[in-house]
Design a protein around this motif. Sequence first.
Motif, PDB file in Angstrom:
ATOM      1  N   LEU A 476      36.354  49.104  43.843  1.00  0.00           N
ATOM      2  CA  LEU A 476      35.803  47.980  43.080  1.00  0.00           C
ATOM      3  C   LEU A 476      34.480  47.483  43.648  1.00  0.00           C
ATOM      4  O   LEU A 476      33.603  47.039  42.910  1.00  0.00           O
ATOM      5  CB  LEU A 476      36.807  46.823  43.027  1.00  0.00           C
ATOM      6  CG  LEU A 476      38.160  47.116  42.365  1.00  0.00           C
ATOM      7  CD1 LEU A 476      39.008  45.859  42.295  1.00  0.00           C
ATOM      8  CD2 LEU A 476      37.999  47.697  40.964  1.00  0.00           C
ATOM      9  N   GLU A 477      34.300  47.575  44.977  1.00  0.00           N
ATOM     10  CA  GLU A 477      33.058  47.022  45.518  1.00  0.00           C
ATOM     11  C   GLU A 477      31.834  47.878  45.146  1.00  0.00           C
ATOM     12  O   GLU A 477      30.712  47.422  45.234  1.00  0.00           O
ATOM     13  CB  GLU A 477      33.152  46.735  47.025  1.00  0.00           C
ATOM     14  CG  GLU A 477      33.384  47.905  47.900  1.00  0.00           C
ATOM     15  CD  GLU A 477      33.863  47.495  49.299  1.00  0.00           C
ATOM     16  OE1 GLU A 477      33.959  46.290  49.594  1.00  0.00           O
ATOM     17  OE2 GLU A 477      34.148  48.412  50.089  1.00  0.00           O
ATOM     18  N   GLN A 478      32.092  49.094  44.661  1.00  0.00           N
ATOM     19  CA  GLN A 478      30.951  49.920  44.203  1.00  0.00           C
ATOM     20  C   GLN A 478      30.548  49.579  42.775  1.00  0.00           C
ATOM     21  O   GLN A 478      29.562  50.081  42.264  1.00  0.00           O
ATOM     22  CB  GLN A 478      31.340  51.393  44.244  1.00  0.00           C
ATOM     23  CG  GLN A 478      31.486  51.933  45.646  1.00  0.00           C
ATOM     24  CD  GLN A 478      32.338  53.195  45.647  1.00  0.00           C
ATOM     25  OE1 GLN A 478      32.421  53.901  44.650  1.00  0.00           O
ATOM     26  NE2 GLN A 478      32.966  53.470  46.765  1.00  0.00           N
ATOM     27  N   LEU A 482      32.296  44.142  39.369  1.00  0.00           N
ATOM     28  CA  LEU A 482      33.520  43.655  40.018  1.00  0.00           C
ATOM     29  C   LEU A 482      33.357  43.369  41.517  1.00  0.00           C
ATOM     30  O   LEU A 482      34.269  42.831  42.145  1.00  0.00           O
ATOM     31  CB  LEU A 482      34.655  44.669  39.812  1.00  0.00           C
ATOM     32  CG  LEU A 482      35.199  44.706  38.382  1.00  0.00           C
ATOM     33  CD1 LEU A 482      36.191  45.838  38.216  1.00  0.00           C
ATOM     34  CD2 LEU A 482      35.867  43.392  37.984  1.00  0.00           C
ATOM     35  N   SER A 483      32.182  43.707  42.060  1.00  0.00           N
ATOM     36  CA  SER A 483      32.035  43.550  43.511  1.00  0.00           C
ATOM     37  C   SER A 483      32.189  42.077  43.925  1.00  0.00           C
ATOM     38  O   SER A 483      32.675  41.774  45.011  1.00  0.00           O
ATOM     39  CB  SER A 483      30.700  44.113  43.976  1.00  0.00           C
ATOM     40  OG  SER A 483      29.672  43.513  43.232  1.00  0.00           O
ATOM     41  N   MET A 484      31.805  41.167  43.034  1.00  0.00           N
ATOM     42  CA  MET A 484      31.937  39.739  43.344  1.00  0.00           C
ATOM     43  C   MET A 484      33.406  39.355  43.571  1.00  0.00           C
ATOM     44  O   MET A 484      33.721  38.524  44.427  1.00  0.00           O
ATOM     45  CB  MET A 484      31.342  38.940  42.181  1.00  0.00           C
ATOM     46  CG  MET A 484      31.346  37.443  42.395  1.00  0.00           C
ATOM     47  SD  MET A 484      30.665  36.970  43.990  1.00  0.00           S
ATOM     48  CE  MET A 484      28.975  36.781  43.571  1.00  0.00           C
ATOM     49  N   GLN A 485      34.316  39.988  42.823  1.00  0.00           N
ATOM     50  CA  GLN A 485      35.742  39.686  42.977  1.00  0.00           C
ATOM     51  C   GLN A 485      36.236  40.128  44.358  1.00  0.00           C
ATOM     52  O   GLN A 485      37.069  39.465  44.960  1.00  0.00           O
ATOM     53  CB  GLN A 485      36.569  40.361  41.869  1.00  0.00           C
ATOM     54  CG  GLN A 485      36.271  39.852  40.485  1.00  0.00           C
ATOM     55  CD  GLN A 485      36.349  38.336  40.418  1.00  0.00           C
ATOM     56  OE1 GLN A 485      37.249  37.726  40.986  1.00  0.00           O
ATOM     57  NE2 GLN A 485      35.386  37.716  39.746  1.00  0.00           N
ATOM     58  N   VAL A 486      35.684  41.254  44.826  1.00  0.00           N
ATOM     59  CA  VAL A 486      36.061  41.708  46.173  1.00  0.00           C
ATOM     60  C   VAL A 486      35.582  40.673  47.188  1.00  0.00           C
ATOM     61  O   VAL A 486      36.315  40.277  48.107  1.00  0.00           O
ATOM     62  CB  VAL A 486      35.461  43.102  46.468  1.00  0.00           C
ATOM     63  CG1 VAL A 486      35.771  43.523  47.895  1.00  0.00           C
ATOM     64  CG2 VAL A 486      35.999  44.135  45.477  1.00  0.00           C
ATOM     65  N   LYS A 487      34.352  40.182  46.990  1.00  0.00           N
ATOM     66  CA  LYS A 487      33.821  39.163  47.927  1.00  0.00           C
ATOM     67  C   LYS A 487      34.707  37.922  47.879  1.00  0.00           C
ATOM     68  O   LYS A 487      35.025  37.326  48.906  1.00  0.00           O
ATOM     69  CB  LYS A 487      32.387  38.793  47.534  1.00  0.00           C
ATOM     70  CG  LYS A 487      31.390  39.862  47.930  1.00  0.00           C
ATOM     71  CD  LYS A 487      29.977  39.351  47.906  1.00  0.00           C
ATOM     72  CE  LYS A 487      29.035  40.528  48.112  1.00  0.00           C
ATOM     73  NZ  LYS A 487      28.238  40.848  46.964  1.00  0.00           N
ATOM     74  N   ASN A 488      35.113  37.530  46.668  1.00  0.00           N
ATOM     75  CA  ASN A 488      35.977  36.333  46.549  1.00  0.00           C
ATOM     76  C   ASN A 488      37.285  36.530  47.299  1.00  0.00           C
ATOM     77  O   ASN A 488      37.796  35.610  47.922  1.00  0.00           O
ATOM     78  CB  ASN A 488      36.275  36.028  45.075  1.00  0.00           C
ATOM     79  CG  ASN A 488      35.052  35.504  44.354  1.00  0.00           C
ATOM     80  OD1 ASN A 488      34.091  35.083  45.009  1.00  0.00           O
ATOM     81  ND2 ASN A 488      35.065  35.539  43.036  1.00  0.00           N
ATOM     82  N   TRP A 489      37.819  37.746  47.225  1.00  0.00           N
ATOM     83  CA  TRP A 489      39.058  38.031  47.971  1.00  0.00           C
ATOM     84  C   TRP A 489      38.799  37.917  49.477  1.00  0.00           C
ATOM     85  O   TRP A 489      39.543  37.274  50.206  1.00  0.00           O
ATOM     86  CB  TRP A 489      39.593  39.408  47.606  1.00  0.00           C
ATOM     87  CG  TRP A 489      40.631  39.916  48.579  1.00  0.00           C
ATOM     88  CD1 TRP A 489      40.467  40.863  49.550  1.00  0.00           C
ATOM     89  CD2 TRP A 489      41.977  39.443  48.698  1.00  0.00           C
ATOM     90  NE1 TRP A 489      41.623  41.029  50.259  1.00  0.00           N
ATOM     91  CE2 TRP A 489      42.581  40.156  49.756  1.00  0.00           C
ATOM     92  CE3 TRP A 489      42.744  38.488  48.031  1.00  0.00           C
ATOM     93  CZ2 TRP A 489      43.895  39.963  50.159  1.00  0.00           C
ATOM     94  CZ3 TRP A 489      44.065  38.288  48.424  1.00  0.00           C
ATOM     95  CH2 TRP A 489      44.627  39.013  49.474  1.00  0.00           C
ATOM     96  N   LEU A 490      37.718  38.550  49.918  1.00  0.00           N
ATOM     97  CA  LEU A 490      37.435  38.572  51.353  1.00  0.00           C
ATOM     98  C   LEU A 490      37.138  37.168  51.883  1.00  0.00           C
ATOM     99  O   LEU A 490      37.385  36.875  53.054  1.00  0.00           O
ATOM    100  CB  LEU A 490      36.261  39.515  51.641  1.00  0.00           C
ATOM    101  CG  LEU A 490      36.553  40.996  51.340  1.00  0.00           C
ATOM    102  CD1 LEU A 490      35.306  41.846  51.501  1.00  0.00           C
ATOM    103  CD2 LEU A 490      37.685  41.519  52.236  1.00  0.00           C
ATOM    104  N   ASN A 491      36.626  36.305  50.998  1.00  0.00           N
ATOM    105  CA  ASN A 491      36.302  34.935  51.433  1.00  0.00           C
ATOM    106  C   ASN A 491      37.521  34.019  51.483  1.00  0.00           C
ATOM    107  O   ASN A 491      37.420  32.889  51.933  1.00  0.00           O
ATOM    108  CB  ASN A 491      35.265  34.306  50.487  1.00  0.00           C
ATOM    109  CG  ASN A 491      33.893  34.905  50.748  1.00  0.00           C
ATOM    110  OD1 ASN A 491      33.655  35.425  51.842  1.00  0.00           O
ATOM    111  ND2 ASN A 491      33.019  34.864  49.766  1.00  0.00           N
TER     112      ASN A 491
END
Length: 522
Positions: A476-478, A482-491
């Motif tokens: 997803l981060e590629q 959807l990469s923003m959703q990965v950032k939201n998860w990581l945050n």
Amino acid sequence: MSDAVHLILGDQLDSNSLIFKDISYSNRIVMAEVLAESISKQRPSSRQRSVLFLTAMREFSKQLIEDGHQVEYFNIRQAIESFSEALTIAHKKQVFNQLKVVLPGDEQVRLELKNWCNQNRVQLVLLEDQHFLTRPGEFQNWMQGKTQPRMEYWYRHLRKTRNILIQSNGKPVGGKWNYDQDNRRPFSKSGPQNIIEPPLTNNLQHPTVKQVIEDINQYLPNLNGNLKSFPWPINRTQAQKQLAHFIDFKLANFGDNQDAMWQEQPFLFHSLLSSSLNLKLLHPQEVIDAALAAYANEKAPLNSVEGFIRQVIGWREYIRGLYWLQKSNWQNINFLQASHDLPSFYWNGATEMNCLSQSIKQVIDYGYGHHIQRLMVTGLFALLYGVKPQQIEAWYLSMFVDAVAWVEQPNTLAMSQYADGGFLASKPYIASGNYINRMSNYCKHCKYKYNLASGESACPFTTLYWDFVKRHQQHLEQNPRLSMQVKNWLNKPKEEQTKILQRAEYLRTQLMNQPDEKTCSI
Ligand code: FAD
Ligand code: SF4
């Protein structure tokens, strides 16, 4: 010895099809209700779907006989297993050296016919299916050099080349190709207004329907689903009636709330034309012409007419193009390596997740769900939970009245389950309970809280959404969308992440160990 047998399959009920070109009344026509299409272990057709297909076939054959054709009709009472068996019987009765058939809508059926013909030294003549706007080879030519096709550009190609909603200067009517942004509104708090019942509510009293139900009760007693109502057109006259009803009473409202859902409202402003189109009782051109006439007569606004035409010539023709392009690849794809079994509540609706219970029960009762119920409720849950794509695909094929392989498989496997790794769709269609809450009133009637991701009241969609983002983080981060959703998860704080993952694990354990399908506790 007879020269040719003309085989008409259950979804080829069109008296203008190429099978009738150059046919004479002495030619043999074969039609067969086969068990492989009704009660095969992998794909048992539901009651609604079986009644529709068998009734429509019997109605069509009756018409052919009245018109003077010779029809050898194999009834479900004869318990014929497969098309091969029906052809073998017809061949024994009187040898023939050629089998003519319009291209089947299922590659597996095409292969079966090819094998049977090879084994019996019969020449197979595959005729073009003219029931689409796209001509043979046109999609393949358009695809040349494209690594990632997109429906929008195929749709524009068809509009330009067929002169549909195009001004004299070559630009789209209204200045925009697409009014999708205007077609995604939820209903207001008071819900949908003035929804009129489908026109064919008395179909259970139709003599052919009654006869088919009797046969099914006797010969196929264990099919899934209910038959308290049966609103589906079974012949061309009824299909035309359904089309006129949609144009007169629904098209004007189709656009605005195309994606919206509402408690106890299965049909809303949708056309209910997919089964008639797929059985070939209606041609897409006549459906488009009716919508264009409504626009010309100011009966419906542009966003509704364009939105509807985009479904019929954009999505429908595009999906078919992709099916034949990838024909050998649909069987085993599983890009996300999903490994869970389909929860048993898909077969009875017994779940406390209200959106799923509503969407599944209406499939059981009518064999119908609209596009967003299929994509963003039943399909979304299977995707987030990680159901094996072929199991959820078999459910769609079994349960929906409009399901035929060419249209159901790309929609389910590629669009909904992302099992092709993104060839059809530019991203997996994932969302949390927030989306369902925005587009429906389902969450208001649910014991779960759409905006909670952990804890006992958490919405399983929201929990599994974050679990999905974590599991597929690398992929997803590629994706820029959807990469923003990965950032939201990581945050998210570590403690919150842990709680969400624990809840996801709990849901999995519960769903995997459902003691009895009637007592699903989720
Ligand atoms: P409307 O909402 O009134 O739309 C008008 C017409 O547009 C439909 O009748 C249909 O012919 C066409 N259409 C719209 N979207 C699509 C699409 N994505 N693909 C092809 N045609 C489309 N459609 C089927 O006909 N058979 C299927 O087996 C099928 N399976 C699906 C499975 C999944 C997981 C998803 C997400 C979609 C599926 N669709 C399928 C597409 C779509 O959901 C149905 O065509 C539509 O809901 C039928 O209802 P309707 O006739 O009231 O459509
Ligand atoms: Fe579905 Fe969650 Fe809303 Fe309940 S809260 S209806 S499970 S999205």
